[in-house]
Design a protein around this motif. Sequence first.
Motif, PDB file in Angstrom:
ATOM      1  N   TYR A  13      17.216   1.645   7.182  1.00  0.00           N
ATOM      2  CA  TYR A  13      16.551   3.176   6.972  1.00  0.00           C
ATOM      3  C   TYR A  13      16.786   3.703   8.337  1.00  0.00           C
ATOM      4  O   TYR A  13      16.496   3.371   9.576  1.00  0.00           O
ATOM      5  N   LEU A  59       9.184   0.001   1.218  1.00  0.00           N
ATOM      6  CA  LEU A  59      10.468  -0.554   0.579  1.00  0.00           C
ATOM      7  C   LEU A  59      11.631  -0.016   1.552  1.00  0.00           C
ATOM      8  O   LEU A  59      12.441  -0.868   1.950  1.00  0.00           O
ATOM      9  N   GLU A  62      11.564  -1.494   5.157  1.00  0.00           N
ATOM     10  CA  GLU A  62      11.692  -3.213   5.224  1.00  0.00           C
ATOM     11  C   GLU A  62      12.645  -3.806   4.294  1.00  0.00           C
ATOM     12  O   GLU A  62      13.175  -4.908   4.630  1.00  0.00           O
ATOM     13  N   SER A  63      13.138  -3.214   3.328  1.00  0.00           N
ATOM     14  CA  SER A  63      14.244  -3.753   2.200  1.00  0.00           C
ATOM     15  C   SER A  63      15.064  -2.684   1.984  1.00  0.00           C
ATOM     16  O   SER A  63      15.268  -2.350   0.714  1.00  0.00           O
ATOM     17  N   LEU A  66      17.399  -3.313  -1.228  1.00  0.00           N
ATOM     18  CA  LEU A  66      16.797  -3.264  -2.593  1.00  0.00           C
ATOM     19  C   LEU A  66      16.398  -1.862  -2.820  1.00  0.00           C
ATOM     20  O   LEU A  66      16.638  -1.537  -4.077  1.00  0.00           O
ATOM     21  N   TYR A  67      15.967  -1.038  -1.888  1.00  0.00           N
ATOM     22  CA  TYR A  67      15.710   0.627  -2.101  1.00  0.00           C
ATOM     23  C   TYR A  67      16.887   1.214  -2.692  1.00  0.00           C
ATOM     24  O   TYR A  67      16.909   1.800  -3.662  1.00  0.00           O
ATOM     25  N   TYR A  80       9.381   0.241  -9.707  1.00  0.00           N
ATOM     26  CA  TYR A  80       8.818  -0.422  -8.904  1.00  0.00           C
ATOM     27  C   TYR A  80       7.520   0.060  -8.281  1.00  0.00           C
ATOM     28  O   TYR A  80       6.495  -0.804  -8.066  1.00  0.00           O
TER      29      TYR A  80
END
Length: 88
Positions: A13, A59, A62-63, A66-67, A80
């Motif tokens: 990110y 999201l 942290e991931s 996945l995002y 989601y």
Amino acid sequence: MKQNKPCYLFGMYEPDTNSVIVNALNNTYTGTPLTISCKKCNSSVLLDTPDDIAYLYRLAQESPLLYAELACKPNGLQEYVNAMNEFN
């Protein structure tokens, strides 16, 4: 016939641009970063309350892989957020 789906190696990110940057690699895709604008993707999600946007920012932070995966699927981020509302 085998498809050349990208293999996502690394994602992060980027708070300065509010985006997720993903590096991918496969037989034809040689590692040019994919940049996903969180502002654009998040704006397409219908929220029950304005606070629900926190699910998407958390999201992304942290991931990020996945995002990115959910952002590339039709209704992925919406599903989601809907699931997070069900759990909470």
